[in-house]
Design a protein around this motif. Structure first.
Motif, PDB file in Angstrom:
ATOM      1  N   ALA A 217       0.824 -41.214 -34.830  1.00 24.29           N
ATOM      2  CA  ALA A 217       0.100 -40.360 -35.778  1.00 24.29           C
ATOM      3  C   ALA A 217      -1.226 -40.972 -36.227  1.00 24.29           C
ATOM      4  O   ALA A 217      -2.273 -40.311 -36.187  1.00 24.29           O
ATOM      5  CB  ALA A 217       0.977 -40.058 -36.983  1.00 24.29           C
ATOM      6  N   GLU A 218      -1.202 -42.230 -36.642  1.00 25.60           N
ATOM      7  CA  GLU A 218      -2.415 -42.834 -37.215  1.00 25.60           C
ATOM      8  C   GLU A 218      -3.566 -42.916 -36.217  1.00 25.60           C
ATOM      9  O   GLU A 218      -4.696 -42.522 -36.543  1.00 25.60           O
ATOM     10  CB  GLU A 218      -2.068 -44.202 -37.806  1.00 25.60           C
ATOM     11  N   PRO A 219      -3.354 -43.419 -34.980  1.00 29.15           N
ATOM     12  CA  PRO A 219      -4.500 -43.474 -34.062  1.00 29.15           C
ATOM     13  C   PRO A 219      -4.946 -42.088 -33.588  1.00 29.15           C
ATOM     14  O   PRO A 219      -6.071 -41.939 -33.105  1.00 29.15           O
ATOM     15  CB  PRO A 219      -3.988 -44.313 -32.896  1.00 29.15           C
TER      16      PRO A 219
ATOM     17  N   TYR B 159       5.343 -36.737 -35.725  1.00 31.09           N
ATOM     18  CA  TYR B 159       4.330 -37.782 -35.607  1.00 31.09           C
ATOM     19  C   TYR B 159       3.550 -37.742 -34.292  1.00 31.09           C
ATOM     20  O   TYR B 159       2.489 -38.379 -34.191  1.00 31.09           O
ATOM     21  CB  TYR B 159       4.974 -39.150 -35.806  1.00 31.09           C
ATOM     22  N   THR B 160       4.057 -37.011 -33.300  1.00 34.13           N
ATOM     23  CA  THR B 160       3.264 -36.841 -32.079  1.00 34.13           C
ATOM     24  C   THR B 160       2.475 -35.541 -32.114  1.00 34.13           C
ATOM     25  O   THR B 160       1.523 -35.355 -31.342  1.00 34.13           O
ATOM     26  CB  THR B 160       4.155 -36.837 -30.822  1.00 34.13           C
ATOM     27  N   GLY B 161       2.890 -34.622 -32.977  1.00 36.43           N
ATOM     28  CA  GLY B 161       2.187 -33.352 -33.095  1.00 36.43           C
ATOM     29  C   GLY B 161       2.466 -32.387 -31.965  1.00 36.43           C
ATOM     30  O   GLY B 161       1.672 -31.476 -31.710  1.00 36.43           O
ATOM     31  N   ARG B 162       3.599 -32.557 -31.267  1.00 37.84           N
ATOM     32  CA  ARG B 162       3.921 -31.642 -30.179  1.00 37.84           C
ATOM     33  C   ARG B 162       5.413 -31.322 -30.166  1.00 37.84           C
ATOM     34  O   ARG B 162       6.240 -32.105 -30.628  1.00 37.84           O
ATOM     35  CB  ARG B 162       3.504 -32.208 -28.828  1.00 37.84           C
ATOM     36  N   LYS B 163       5.726 -30.141 -29.649  1.00 34.14           N
ATOM     37  CA  LYS B 163       7.101 -29.685 -29.559  1.00 34.14           C
ATOM     38  C   LYS B 163       7.790 -30.374 -28.389  1.00 34.14           C
ATOM     39  O   LYS B 163       7.225 -30.502 -27.297  1.00 34.14           O
ATOM     40  CB  LYS B 163       7.123 -28.166 -29.352  1.00 34.14           C
TER      41      LYS B 163
ATOM     42  N   GLU C 120       5.421 -36.443 -21.560  1.00 37.37           N
ATOM     43  CA  GLU C 120       5.711 -35.137 -20.959  1.00 37.37           C
ATOM     44  C   GLU C 120       6.354 -34.185 -21.967  1.00 37.37           C
ATOM     45  O   GLU C 120       6.379 -32.975 -21.751  1.00 37.37           O
ATOM     46  CB  GLU C 120       6.621 -35.311 -19.748  1.00 37.37           C
ATOM     47  N   GLY C 121       6.879 -34.736 -23.052  1.00 43.51           N
ATOM     48  CA  GLY C 121       7.383 -33.893 -24.127  1.00 43.51           C
ATOM     49  C   GLY C 121       8.814 -33.429 -23.976  1.00 43.51           C
ATOM     50  O   GLY C 121       9.113 -32.257 -24.183  1.00 43.51           O
TER      51      GLY C 121
END
Length: 337
Positions: free
Chosen positions: A330-332, A257-261, A193-194
């Motif tokens: 990040a990798e997957p 590493y999740t690419g989200r704020k 959910e961030g």
């Protein structure tokens, strides 16, 4: 060869981790699972095939001994040839949890076992006085351990790093590997959910809130290494740590590493006290009350663990939070970092 009995060793989290780590010692240690006897059919033990960590083809047989945890005779008989007893039992009824572990402790003494570790694998001894569940369920067991004559240790590991694996990308079993059998819901961190719950530490000169996280898989490796120690455990806290970070250090790593704020959701001791005072009835209220107490501990400096085993067992290289996030998020996802 040292035989190690793991009470609760059939559990998919800590039990699996400890058994797997012992199997990976090339025969130095032999795990024996203690499991609750489900039927009086005369069966006292069985053997199952387990994969050996680090090998795609190698397997080993692991013995399970079926015991009656309410019978001293049953427990003593199952421990006669055991060197070390590790408890990873999880029993939600606190009275049963305490009685079962103390009975297991006394059976280990009577059977001549050398070492014993109660089911801890969370915060420090000091936390037992700040969280009602620990005060009721863990403190009496540790007091019984201190009064015993057996060599013992309290294994502290902080928060399971695997909370950060909830909702991670699924690719070739990536999510199952990240969770390591863990099936609880989010706490403090919700990467799906961030949001991140951020403790507000009040007072001039107050230390920042710290959190120690350790991967469930590494906990087993640390326990196996501790059994290798020649020096007595000495009824000490033998803490372990994958990473110990400030909460505000966690946020940029998660975002990277999740690419989200992440949404930051601050909380104070006063807010927690009000919430606890208005907790729901029943089991939901008990869980809510415990979460409030754990968060209060975070407002008082957090849950840092002294990494004693990291120093005593330098051969164990635990996964860090950054490594965990990179590997399982990040990798997957193909995120370039």
């Amino acid at each position: 060869m040292v035989k190690v009995a793991i009470a609760g060793g059939s559990s998919p989290t800590l039990g699996h981790s400890v058994v797997s780590a012992l199997l990976a010692t090339n025969g130095r240690h032999t795990p024996i699972i203690l499991s609750r006897k489900k039927a009086d059919d005369g069966t006292t033990s069985s053997k199952d095939v387990w994969p050996v960590a680090g090998s795609s083809s190698s397997t080993a047989e692991v013995e399970t001994r079926y015991v009656d945890y309410e019978s001293d005779d049953s427990l003593v008989a199952s421990l006669r040839d055991i060197d070390t007893v590790i408890s990873v039992l999880l029993i939600h009824d606190t009275d049963t949890f305490v009685k079962t572990q103390i009975r297991l402790l006394h059976a280990a003494e009577a059977a001549g076992c050398r070492r014993f570790a109660p089911s801890e694998f969370a915060g420090t001894y000091d936390m037992h006085f700040k969280v009602d569940f620990d005060k009721m369920a863990k403190l009496p067991v540790w007091e019984a351990v201190l009064a015993s004559k057996i060599d013992a240790a309290m294994f502290s590991s902080g928060m399971f790093m695997n909370y950060l694996g909830i909702g991670c990308p699924e690719k070739d079993g990536n999510r199952a590997e990240a969770l390591a059998g863990f099936a609880e819901g989010p706490f403090l961190f919700n990467l799906v959910e961030g949001w991140v719950d951020m403790p507000v530490v009040e007072g001039d000169g107050a230390s920042p809130a710290l959190i120690t996280m350790t991967n469930i898989r590494d906990i087993g490796r640390f326990v196996a290494a501790a059994i290798d120690l020649e020096q007595p455990w000495g009824k000490r806290e033998l803490g372990m740590a994958g990473s110990t970070l400030r909460f505000d250090e966690m946020v940029p790593l998660i975002e990277k590493y999740t690419g989200r704020k992440m949404e930051i959701r601050p909380f104070t001791k006063k807010q927690l006290q009000e919430r606890a005072a208005n907790a729901s009835e029943g089991v939901a209220g008990i869980i809510e009350h415990m979460e409030c107490q754990l968060k209060t501990v975070c407002c008082e400096g957090g849950i840092p663990i002294e990494p004693t085993l990291n120093r005593l067992c330098p051969g164990v290289k635990p996964m860090t939070v950054e490594e965990f996030l990179r590997k399982y998020w990040a990798e997957p996802s193909g995120i370039s970092v």
